[in-house]
Design an enzyme around this catalytic site. Sequence first.
Site, short mmCIF file in Angstrom:
data_model
loop_
_atom_site.label_atom_id
_atom_site.label_comp_id
_atom_site.label_asym_id
_atom_site.label_seq_id
_atom_site.Cartn_x
_atom_site.Cartn_y
_atom_site.Cartn_z
CE LYS A 53 22.04 -24.56 22.88
NZ LYS A 53 20.86 -24.67 23.74
CD GLN A 97 18.28 -22.16 24.08
OE1 GLN A 97 18.71 -23.11 23.43
NE2 GLN A 97 18.90 -21.68 25.13
CG ASP A 120 18.63 -29.55 25.68
OD1 ASP A 120 19.85 -29.35 25.82
OD2 ASP A 120 17.83 -28.70 25.25
#
Length: 282
Positions: A53, A97, A120
């Site tokens: 990422k 995460q 997200d």
Amino acid sequence: MAVIIDGKKHSAEMRKTIADRAANYKSITGKDIGLAVVLVGDDPASAVYVRNKIKGCEEVGIKSFAYYLPADSAQEQVENLVGGLAEDDAVNGILVQLPLPGHLDAKKILSRIPKSKDVDGFCEENIGSLCMNEDCLVACTPNGIMKLLERENIPVKGKNAVVVGRSNIVGKPMALLLLNADATVTICHSKTRNLKEICSRADILVAAIGKAKFITADYVKQGAVVIDVGMDRDENGKLCGDVDFEAVKDKCSHITPVPGGVGPMTITMLLYNTVTAAERCL
Ligand code: GUN
């Protein structure tokens, strides 16, 4: 032989546009777009995802802020970090995460991410907006699949779509996106009866199961579009998907390979969401 959907190609093309948008943002505001990435603990798979990422950010000119916290971090410590990032003007997107270590309350931590920075698409407000078919930030993997369908000129309206898997990250948002695009959607899961029969009626079949080569030719209608979200290992330890690619490829019209199909789109959609989040504040 089906069209093999090249996720790497689509991802590379999209990243060029994302880089142009990031450069344009900088020329208007004089500031970089910023993405904060929070990793708690030392799960090796998560560490690889986070590294990729950050690399993706560098490629398109997004500034990344990485926070590595020890596995035994306290709930309050993680919540305070996310709360601070929520207030930080240099940060346009926040990503925590998952999975988090078991002692942490993920729901409470994610709730500290404001809707506008939830790149997200995991927070309840964004999922609610998706459910209401309102413009919002959408989870990266299902949003990437919609981009693949769009870019391959695959019509969705009026089609029978079957999603196998009901996770909050993939299956549920995938079903909502297909529904919002006017498909007739069936969601299947581990308790579904007659799974094979339901799948074999699908014009668009999305497999997000987590079982290597589970979807064989019997599950697939002639000419269907088959999207494989799986990241599994076969009997020889080789990376493969939820779909038995060799058995299915001659029966369907389009198929995503593993690797090289859906996977490359996921991080690209994170970059896409980050740029979109920043542009909305212009
Ligand atoms: N863990 C597995 N997939 C994802 C994802 O898309 N986002 C985050 N934050 N964690 C994940």
